[in-house]
Design a protein around this motif. Sequence first.
Motif, PDB file in Angstrom:
ATOM      1  N   ARG A 203       0.820  -1.215   0.000  1.00 30.98           N
ATOM      2  CA  ARG A 203       0.000   0.000   0.000  1.00 30.98           C
ATOM      3  C   ARG A 203       0.854   1.264   0.000  1.00 30.98           C
ATOM      4  N   HIS A 207       0.877   4.213  -2.933  1.00 29.68           N
ATOM      5  CA  HIS A 207       0.485   5.589  -2.617  1.00 29.68           C
ATOM      6  C   HIS A 207       1.657   6.547  -2.838  1.00 29.68           C
ATOM      7  N   GLU A 238      -6.488  -3.145  -0.607  1.00 27.19           N
ATOM      8  CA  GLU A 238      -6.351  -1.759  -0.151  1.00 27.19           C
ATOM      9  C   GLU A 238      -6.156  -0.784  -1.316  1.00 27.19           C
ATOM     10  N   LEU A 241      -8.623   1.808  -3.112  1.00 29.35           N
ATOM     11  CA  LEU A 241      -8.839   3.178  -2.620  1.00 29.35           C
ATOM     12  C   LEU A 241      -8.059   4.221  -3.409  1.00 29.35           C
ATOM     13  N   TYR A 245      -8.465   8.603  -3.322  1.00 24.03           N
ATOM     14  CA  TYR A 245      -7.443   9.594  -2.935  1.00 24.03           C
ATOM     15  C   TYR A 245      -7.161  10.557  -4.094  1.00 24.03           C
ATOM     16  N   TRP A 282     -13.030  -3.870  -1.317  1.00 21.81           N
ATOM     17  CA  TRP A 282     -12.126  -3.813  -0.160  1.00 21.81           C
ATOM     18  C   TRP A 282     -12.887  -3.925   1.152  1.00 21.81           C
ATOM     19  N   SER A 295      -5.631   1.240   7.811  1.00 22.31           N
ATOM     20  CA  SER A 295      -5.300   2.660   7.771  1.00 22.31           C
ATOM     21  C   SER A 295      -6.539   3.496   8.065  1.00 22.31           C
ATOM     22  N   ASP A 298      -7.581   5.468   5.151  1.00 19.51           N
ATOM     23  CA  ASP A 298      -8.406   4.756   4.171  1.00 19.51           C
ATOM     24  C   ASP A 298      -9.872   4.783   4.589  1.00 19.51           C
TER      25      ASP A 298
END
Length: 366
Positions: A203, A207, A238, A241, A245, A282, A295, A298
């Motif tokens: 993850r 990111h 994950e 997501l 973001y 997810w 997280s 998240d």
Amino acid sequence: MPDSLAAGAAYARFAPNGTPDDMSLVVSPVGADTGLRIALQDLRLGRYYAARDLLEMTGREWGLRTSRSNLLAAGAGEPGIFKLWLDQEPNSPDAAMMWARVLTRAALKAHRSGMSEDVVGSAARLAAKAGWRASELLPECPVPWVDKILLAQLPYPAHMLDPRARHRRMPWDELPGGRDQGMPHLGPWPLLGEVDARHPGNRGGYHAMRQYFQRVRSTGAAMDFSCWMVLSEPSNPELWLLPVYALVDKFRTEYENDGGATERFWQTGVVGHYAVQAYNEWFAQLPPAEYPWVSMADFSHLAHALVANGETRMAADVLRAMGPYVTAQPWKDVNTILGRSKDWTDGFLTLRASTLRRWPLTTPTT
């Protein structure tokens, strides 16, 4: 679908009367990870022992190691505590990793605050050197490579961060297959490949890559990367997501200086598509027993996208999983850009209470 009663266990602990209005609010990225919270408190008192024990206990759970080390570096207060730890235990992979993490943060901070090229360059070299040492001590750990992706945001040739650059195919920053894979943007793909080789779908690594495209290329490039990733059905849930973001970054970029910003951005089909997709792929597959290690960022991003798009039943599930915890983002920035009250927590508390009242624990989930 998650068991609504199990999903609400943490919520119930903080709402003894069973009403949303009774639930407290804790603004923290740590969430219910008690071990991490204790380690952070210890660091702020100038002690590293709890952090050392936490990372030792985390072991080779690479995803958790990545997220915990990131929050330890961000919330430690005085970063010199990790240098003290490394001086005391020079061959500790954990100490070396944490020192590299805080130096990476310092280099990025120096660049973003407009410090001179000499200062930024010196900070970047120190961070890169510390990362190489951390990799030597624990070669299978993905975290130093995640840091290299973060350092690629700096205005220097990213291939200089890659000790294997000379032995790779050229051009270095082109994804193998390039446009044939639907991803034309240049970037530090070899560094992400090293992360994947150690922990597929990490993850933190993905990111960091999204942040690279956002800061070095464009908001559109970050959105392209994020959407491209979920089209490939990522092995790590994950990563569903990522577009959520990217949409927050798109909102900031498009409306930050626009006094006419409206909520219509969040009510579009694009937002709804990616928010519901992330929920289904997810969150709905996530065992409630794992909530304390998820997280909190998240959870917060998904809850915000769902409720802003009118998917309040799904949002209620996520808000219960969050318990009393929340991160300031994206709520704070969206609140400011939309010109709402200065205290974003007031709006969040009202929204959370109304959503949970509308969809109580007894509501069946289908």
